[in-house]
Scaffold this motif. Sequence first.
Motif, PDB file in Angstrom:
ATOM      1  N   PHE A 143       0.920  -1.109  -0.064  1.00  0.00           N
ATOM      2  CA  PHE A 143       0.029   0.015   0.082  1.00  0.00           C
ATOM      3  C   PHE A 143       0.895   1.203   0.014  1.00  0.00           C
ATOM      4  CE2 PHE A 143      -2.823  -3.336   1.668  1.00  0.00           C
ATOM      5  CZ  PHE A 143      -4.114  -2.921   1.259  1.00  0.00           C
ATOM      6  N   PRO A 144       0.674   2.215  -0.821  1.00  0.00           N
ATOM      7  CA  PRO A 144       1.216   3.455  -0.687  1.00  0.00           C
ATOM      8  C   PRO A 144       1.159   4.159   0.502  1.00  0.00           C
ATOM      9  CG  PRO A 144       0.120   3.113  -2.918  1.00  0.00           C
ATOM     10  CD  PRO A 144      -0.443   2.171  -2.074  1.00  0.00           C
ATOM     11  N   ASP A 145       2.102   5.080   0.917  1.00  0.00           N
ATOM     12  CA  ASP A 145       1.907   5.452   2.228  1.00  0.00           C
ATOM     13  C   ASP A 145       0.667   6.418   2.723  1.00  0.00           C
ATOM     14  OD1 ASP A 145       4.662   4.463   2.730  1.00  0.00           O
ATOM     15  OD2 ASP A 145       5.506   6.353   2.906  1.00  0.00           O
ATOM     16  N   PRO A 146       0.277   7.072   1.697  1.00  0.00           N
ATOM     17  CA  PRO A 146      -1.298   7.828   1.904  1.00  0.00           C
ATOM     18  C   PRO A 146      -2.283   6.794   2.131  1.00  0.00           C
ATOM     19  CG  PRO A 146      -0.026   8.898   0.156  1.00  0.00           C
ATOM     20  CD  PRO A 146       0.876   7.640   0.367  1.00  0.00           C
ATOM     21  N   GLU A 147      -2.327   5.743   1.359  1.00  0.00           N
ATOM     22  CA  GLU A 147      -3.205   4.854   1.503  1.00  0.00           C
ATOM     23  C   GLU A 147      -2.974   3.861   2.776  1.00  0.00           C
ATOM     24  OE1 GLU A 147      -6.674   2.720  -0.848  1.00  0.00           O
ATOM     25  OE2 GLU A 147      -5.629   4.720  -0.523  1.00  0.00           O
ATOM     26  N   ALA A 148      -1.715   3.637   3.118  1.00  0.00           N
ATOM     27  CA  ALA A 148      -1.438   2.739   4.266  1.00  0.00           C
ATOM     28  C   ALA A 148      -2.127   3.494   5.603  1.00  0.00           C
ATOM     29  CB  ALA A 148      -0.104   2.692   4.449  1.00  0.00           C
ATOM     30  N   VAL A 149      -1.982   4.934   5.576  1.00  0.00           N
ATOM     31  CA  VAL A 149      -2.262   5.950   6.660  1.00  0.00           C
ATOM     32  C   VAL A 149      -3.902   5.539   6.628  1.00  0.00           C
ATOM     33  CG1 VAL A 149      -2.411   7.967   7.563  1.00  0.00           C
ATOM     34  CG2 VAL A 149      -0.329   7.046   6.882  1.00  0.00           C
ATOM     35  N   ARG A 150      -4.380   5.943   5.645  1.00  0.00           N
ATOM     36  CA  ARG A 150      -6.013   6.041   5.528  1.00  0.00           C
ATOM     37  C   ARG A 150      -6.447   4.622   6.024  1.00  0.00           C
ATOM     38  NH1 ARG A 150      -5.505   9.271   0.692  1.00  0.00           N
ATOM     39  NH2 ARG A 150      -5.354   7.428  -0.550  1.00  0.00           N
ATOM     40  N   ILE A 151      -5.902   3.707   5.470  1.00  0.00           N
ATOM     41  CA  ILE A 151      -6.531   2.186   5.898  1.00  0.00           C
ATOM     42  C   ILE A 151      -6.112   1.918   7.564  1.00  0.00           C
ATOM     43  CG2 ILE A 151      -6.154  -0.334   5.634  1.00  0.00           C
ATOM     44  CD1 ILE A 151      -5.893   0.209   2.552  1.00  0.00           C
ATOM     45  N   TYR A 152      -4.845   2.362   7.748  1.00  0.00           N
ATOM     46  CA  TYR A 152      -4.640   2.257   9.021  1.00  0.00           C
ATOM     47  C   TYR A 152      -5.785   2.962  10.176  1.00  0.00           C
ATOM     48  CZ  TYR A 152      -2.884   3.845  13.691  1.00  0.00           C
ATOM     49  OH  TYR A 152      -2.828   4.165  15.087  1.00  0.00           O
ATOM     50  N   HIS A 153      -5.872   4.195   9.767  1.00  0.00           N
ATOM     51  CA  HIS A 153      -7.017   5.031  10.541  1.00  0.00           C
ATOM     52  C   HIS A 153      -8.177   4.302  10.676  1.00  0.00           C
ATOM     53  CE1 HIS A 153      -8.626   9.213  11.184  1.00  0.00           C
ATOM     54  NE2 HIS A 153      -8.845   8.592  12.291  1.00  0.00           N
ATOM     55  N   ALA A 154      -8.943   3.821   9.496  1.00  0.00           N
ATOM     56  CA  ALA A 154     -10.309   3.210   9.349  1.00  0.00           C
ATOM     57  C   ALA A 154     -10.296   1.853  10.291  1.00  0.00           C
ATOM     58  CB  ALA A 154     -10.417   2.586   7.920  1.00  0.00           C
ATOM     59  N   PHE A 155      -9.064   1.044  10.062  1.00  0.00           N
ATOM     60  CA  PHE A 155      -8.779  -0.306  10.908  1.00  0.00           C
ATOM     61  C   PHE A 155      -8.924   0.159  12.306  1.00  0.00           C
ATOM     62  CE2 PHE A 155      -5.636  -3.082  12.601  1.00  0.00           C
ATOM     63  CZ  PHE A 155      -6.411  -4.150  12.785  1.00  0.00           C
ATOM     64  N   VAL A 156      -8.334   0.945  12.659  1.00  0.00           N
ATOM     65  CA  VAL A 156      -8.124   1.056  14.254  1.00  0.00           C
ATOM     66  C   VAL A 156      -9.418   1.725  14.666  1.00  0.00           C
ATOM     67  CG1 VAL A 156      -6.896   2.676  15.980  1.00  0.00           C
ATOM     68  CG2 VAL A 156      -5.559   1.367  14.219  1.00  0.00           C
ATOM     69  N   ASP A 157     -10.032   2.523  14.046  1.00  0.00           N
ATOM     70  CA  ASP A 157     -11.271   3.305  14.651  1.00  0.00           C
ATOM     71  C   ASP A 157     -12.316   2.126  14.378  1.00  0.00           C
ATOM     72  OD1 ASP A 157     -10.077   5.751  14.744  1.00  0.00           O
ATOM     73  OD2 ASP A 157     -11.352   6.829  13.340  1.00  0.00           O
ATOM     74  N   GLN A 158     -12.353   1.124  13.464  1.00  0.00           N
ATOM     75  CA  GLN A 158     -13.408   0.296  13.438  1.00  0.00           C
ATOM     76  C   GLN A 158     -13.227  -0.672  14.836  1.00  0.00           C
ATOM     77  OE1 GLN A 158     -12.893  -3.262  10.940  1.00  0.00           O
ATOM     78  NE2 GLN A 158     -14.858  -2.646   9.903  1.00  0.00           N
ATOM     79  N   SER A 159     -11.919  -1.065  14.875  1.00  0.00           N
ATOM     80  CA  SER A 159     -11.632  -2.185  15.913  1.00  0.00           C
ATOM     81  C   SER A 159     -11.964  -1.637  17.431  1.00  0.00           C
ATOM     82  CB  SER A 159     -10.186  -2.452  16.016  1.00  0.00           C
ATOM     83  OG  SER A 159      -9.551  -3.014  14.697  1.00  0.00           O
ATOM     84  N   LEU A 160     -11.818  -0.287  17.604  1.00  0.00           N
ATOM     85  CA  LEU A 160     -12.036   0.599  18.737  1.00  0.00           C
ATOM     86  C   LEU A 160     -13.498   0.878  18.938  1.00  0.00           C
ATOM     87  CD1 LEU A 160      -8.874   2.667  19.367  1.00  0.00           C
ATOM     88  CD2 LEU A 160      -9.244   0.311  20.225  1.00  0.00           C
ATOM     89  N   GLY A 161     -14.135   1.210  17.689  1.00  0.00           N
ATOM     90  CA  GLY A 161     -15.502   1.604  17.991  1.00  0.00           C
ATOM     91  C   GLY A 161     -16.203   0.352  18.125  1.00  0.00           C
ATOM     92  N   PHE A 162     -16.100  -0.722  17.509  1.00  0.00           N
ATOM     93  CA  PHE A 162     -16.811  -2.021  17.996  1.00  0.00           C
ATOM     94  C   PHE A 162     -16.470  -2.502  19.565  1.00  0.00           C
ATOM     95  CE2 PHE A 162     -17.934  -2.704  13.407  1.00  0.00           C
ATOM     96  CZ  PHE A 162     -19.199  -3.268  13.694  1.00  0.00           C
ATOM     97  N   ALA A 163     -15.121  -2.197  19.688  1.00  0.00           N
ATOM     98  CA  ALA A 163     -14.729  -2.490  21.133  1.00  0.00           C
ATOM     99  C   ALA A 163     -15.470  -1.792  22.410  1.00  0.00           C
ATOM    100  CB  ALA A 163     -13.221  -2.350  21.320  1.00  0.00           C
ATOM    101  N   VAL A 164     -15.789  -0.447  21.973  1.00  0.00           N
ATOM    102  CA  VAL A 164     -16.564   0.203  22.941  1.00  0.00           C
ATOM    103  C   VAL A 164     -18.163  -0.238  22.813  1.00  0.00           C
ATOM    104  CG1 VAL A 164     -17.410   2.597  23.367  1.00  0.00           C
ATOM    105  CG2 VAL A 164     -15.009   2.247  22.855  1.00  0.00           C
ATOM    106  N   LEU A 165     -18.650  -0.481  21.633  1.00  0.00           N
ATOM    107  CA  LEU A 165     -20.084  -0.750  21.495  1.00  0.00           C
ATOM    108  C   LEU A 165     -20.216  -2.105  22.143  1.00  0.00           C
ATOM    109  CD1 LEU A 165     -22.733  -0.212  20.206  1.00  0.00           C
ATOM    110  CD2 LEU A 165     -21.890  -1.795  18.068  1.00  0.00           C
ATOM    111  N   ASP A 166     -19.238  -3.095  21.786  1.00  0.00           N
ATOM    112  CA  ASP A 166     -19.702  -4.303  22.605  1.00  0.00           C
ATOM    113  C   ASP A 166     -19.294  -4.359  23.994  1.00  0.00           C
ATOM    114  OD1 ASP A 166     -20.385  -5.236  19.957  1.00  0.00           O
ATOM    115  OD2 ASP A 166     -18.253  -6.183  19.464  1.00  0.00           O
ATOM    116  N   ALA A 167     -18.395  -3.562  24.570  1.00  0.00           N
ATOM    117  CA  ALA A 167     -18.266  -3.192  25.950  1.00  0.00           C
ATOM    118  C   ALA A 167     -19.283  -2.766  26.519  1.00  0.00           C
ATOM    119  CB  ALA A 167     -16.619  -2.638  26.109  1.00  0.00           C
TER     120      ALA A 167
END
Length: 234
Positions: A143-167
């Motif tokens: 992944f090119p760096d700009p794309e890697a950063v965008r996917i990183y952001h979406a990945f982490v926010d999705q993980s933590l968003g579901f973590a909080v919702l399920d918690a």
Amino acid sequence: MSERVVPEPQRRRRRPTKQGVVLSHELIVGTALRLVGQHGAEALTVRRLGAALGADPSAVYRYFHSADDLLLAVAEELIARAQDGWRATGDWRADLREIGMRLHASYQAHPQAALLAAHRTTGRAHEIAAVEAILGVLRGAGFPDPEAVRIYHAFVDQSLGFAVLDAAALALPASAQSADLRVWQASYGRLDAAANPHIAATAHLLAADMRCSGYPFALELLLDAAEARLAAAR
């Protein structure tokens, strides 16, 4: 709390506490996790920590600058537990899937703490290692760096968003959890098919699916989308 944190080599107690243990950063964080799990956010006070540790509450000042400093240490501990034992395999999808599921599981193991800490940014060693690992997986996949950063952001926010919702759901009393699940059968399962044909057709599936977290499937959707973008960029 005040700005009185003492460097590690100078702050170890010479005598055990009333509980027969020697204070440490790790012990205090572990005790904080246990107290929050048992009593909720209100348990994260110096007074209650001191009582649980069998030590004068002021002793906690030697390890943490403030209550927020302690909270960030709790957040860092949850990240550390998620990382424990993880190793990259070279399969970027498998590696991201495991990181995501580990993060989710770590927060689900401590739902009350997750509600307090999942949205915080610690800037500490374990969080830095997690960011480095995720970006390394994405950049290593091509992944090119700009794309890697965008996917990183979406990945982490999705993980933590579901973590909080399920918690939040797990933190409810058992009776409330059961009542929420019964709504899918008692209310949605009995809706008139003429007025709500799509719900009526899938009510039995909804009732079964809502018993589980939506995170694993959402994670697969994100990985599918990332893989499609990577293929299009080549």
